[in-house]
Design an enzyme around this catalytic site. Sequence first.
Site, short mmCIF file in Angstrom:
data_model
loop_
_atom_site.label_atom_id
_atom_site.label_comp_id
_atom_site.label_asym_id
_atom_site.label_seq_id
_atom_site.Cartn_x
_atom_site.Cartn_y
_atom_site.Cartn_z
N ASP A 35 12.90 -68.34 -37.71
CA ASP A 35 13.45 -67.11 -36.89
C ASP A 35 15.02 -67.25 -36.71
O ASP A 35 15.54 -66.07 -36.83
CB ASP A 35 13.03 -66.93 -35.34
CG ASP A 35 11.37 -66.41 -35.86
OD1 ASP A 35 10.93 -66.03 -36.75
OD2 ASP A 35 10.66 -66.37 -34.62
N LYS A 117 -12.06 -47.92 -42.76
CA LYS A 117 -11.20 -46.67 -42.41
C LYS A 117 -10.59 -46.92 -40.98
O LYS A 117 -11.09 -47.30 -40.08
CB LYS A 117 -12.48 -45.75 -41.79
CG LYS A 117 -11.77 -44.44 -41.54
CD LYS A 117 -12.86 -43.37 -41.15
CE LYS A 117 -12.39 -41.68 -41.01
NZ LYS A 117 -11.33 -41.80 -39.98
N CYS A 411 -19.15 -69.38 -2.95
CA CYS A 411 -20.22 -69.30 -4.23
C CYS A 411 -21.55 -69.07 -4.02
O CYS A 411 -22.09 -69.54 -3.18
CB CYS A 411 -20.04 -71.00 -4.75
SG CYS A 411 -21.11 -70.82 -6.18
#
Length: 684
Positions: A35, A117, A411
């Site tokens: 880059d 498509k 829990c």
Amino acid sequence: MVSEKTIEERLKELRTAIALYDFHYYVQDAPIIPDAEYDALFRSLQQLEQQYPQLITPDSPTQRVGAPPLKAFAQLPHQTPMLSLANAFSEDEVTAFDRRIREALGVDQVEYAVEPKFDGLAVSLVYENGILAKGATRGDGYTGEDITLNLRTIPSIPLRLQTLPATGLFEVRGEVIMLKTDFEHLNEQQRKHDEKPFVNPRNAAAGSLRQLDSCITASRRLTFFAYGIGTYHAGQPVFSAHSEILAYLASQQFLVSQQSRTATGAGGLLAYYREISTLRPSLPYEIDGVVYKVNDLGQQETLGYISRAPRFAIAHKFPAQEASTELLAIEIQVGRTGALTPVARLAPVFVGGVTVTSATLHNEDEVQRKQIMIGDTVIVRRAGDVIPEVVAAIPERRSAHARPFIMPGHCPVCGSKAVRLPDEAVTRCTGGLYCPAQRKQAVLHFASRRAMDIDGLGEKLADQLIDRGLVHTPADLYRLNVGTLAGLERMAEKSAHNLVTAIEHSKHTTLPRFIYALGIRHVGEATAKALAGQTGDLDHLMNMDAGQLQQIPDVGPVVAQSIADFFSEAHNREVIGQLLNSGLQWQKPDHPRQLLPANPAVSGKTFVLTGTLPAMTRDQAKSRIEQQGGKVTGSVSSATSYVIAGSDPGSKYTKAVELGIPVLDENQLLLLLQINSADKSEDS
Ligand code: IVH
């Protein structure tokens, strides 16, 4: 004082190089320079153009960055109308389509070009003398909006055609879409800036493309897929089939779907439909069906058009992926790492081809953000094999009895406290392996197909094994015998035998599978592979600290810490010891990891040379390619990576165009030969 001629040459060099790197980055999805190097080249070009503005050309990569905002879009008439497609929703409709075509043509069998498509926006790109001149939306099919400035910012749209004598007009048609990853990224940004996220990639693409300020478009990552041509004038290649057009577009460095091909008869069409349906979730972009087009252009002409759609083509649509239904209740599921996930219980609804009765709500924040209440009418989405999710509530249809969701403080399985760390979206059960739900999920993950692949160990069985205290950790699985198992519910002696055999089989595994099976947080299959590949050895891996782990590609600080924490836990080491003692084994790699090839743009690639190159002889080009690990062959096939064309190219050039092999000129070859390190940055 440098002469303008030299400046012009330098500008041309920079533009060619940047266009080539863009092509590799955005079209081939395989960057060939780091880059930083790219950025430096780009800046050089910008600076030089600033100094010599009279030398700026419309096909310069700097001209992609956006222009001052418009007041309104101008209207742009299409020289050839942009039509729509008829739809088919069932196999019968497809069979009927093929029958109609065969009867109209008076033939027994028809060859079709078949392709995905794309779920995006149709656009037209007009190249004048090989340079991108105008771009427009579909509009009403006859006149669209002039969005040239916006389209110029899309990096996968070539600003010039590659190798043509290129005179006159050439119109390319296709779809602008947003890749799924770019969509996620954009929505993350939207949320970060407290802006409304987009509902789906299509809307995001549309919203980004129809901006009067092209700088906004430039800041969004859009992608263009070419699927056809419109008006084109003399001087262009002559085509006899749609597949030739697609190959030509690919040779001109357009992005063309890798899934485009030909198929014969209704059977071929339906096989393609099924194949793409299966592939759909793994495609990088959204599609809403597949398109079938009679391949032969002569036959297309014979068939002609009915009202506003061609008779020679049809879209075969997938079933809708979204539907609305009633949210009956929200339950809490406890995952392998203790995460409490709110799960929606739904009134049964047919979506994405199956009946769905539950869907994930992800976490507490998502429920709040989407403002979902129990009793609401909600939109459910099921895409392929992905777990169904609740996308949104429809507040207009909220009843007076709707009530808010509250995340429990404990829990629901083991009663341990549930906590949510300040930086996390997830609430977790603090019970650890005391919590049967977590133990169960750990065992299920261990046995899953992509981990140790223990066939026959499903949820019901895991429930019993854990609840009866027969299995506490994955290591206990290897202590099970037919006697113990046969005593369980719904477990005949035969299935007990099969399970013990499957467990025994799983002992021969691979290191990546084993690492993945351990269920270390943040370590998915890809990371497990990277860890195995880089260390080659479990002992070594277990003794690495977070700093060392971070040297491994793919492993960031969070993942590294999670791995180091896992292996420093005495309990985990004990379980691993027990597993190895029970005879688990894998083959050690017999050679260390290969280093990356020095020049990924050339090494392992196949080149074909044609025509007279301006600066090198063919032998020189050949030996330079070979020095860098590339191969030079005498004929073009689908295995060819590039065709290098000089002046007066011969039949090899034509063949490249036919097969859709990228065509490069000598300058571009020289650029490829100069590359010496791969861009491995992954943080963009
Ligand atoms: S061919 C004559 N091919 O679907 C029509 N269209 O209703 C030529 N679309 O708006 C269109 N993927 O934007 C064609 N591979 C594909 C396509 C495709 C998506 C869109 C197109 C058009 C709509 C047709």
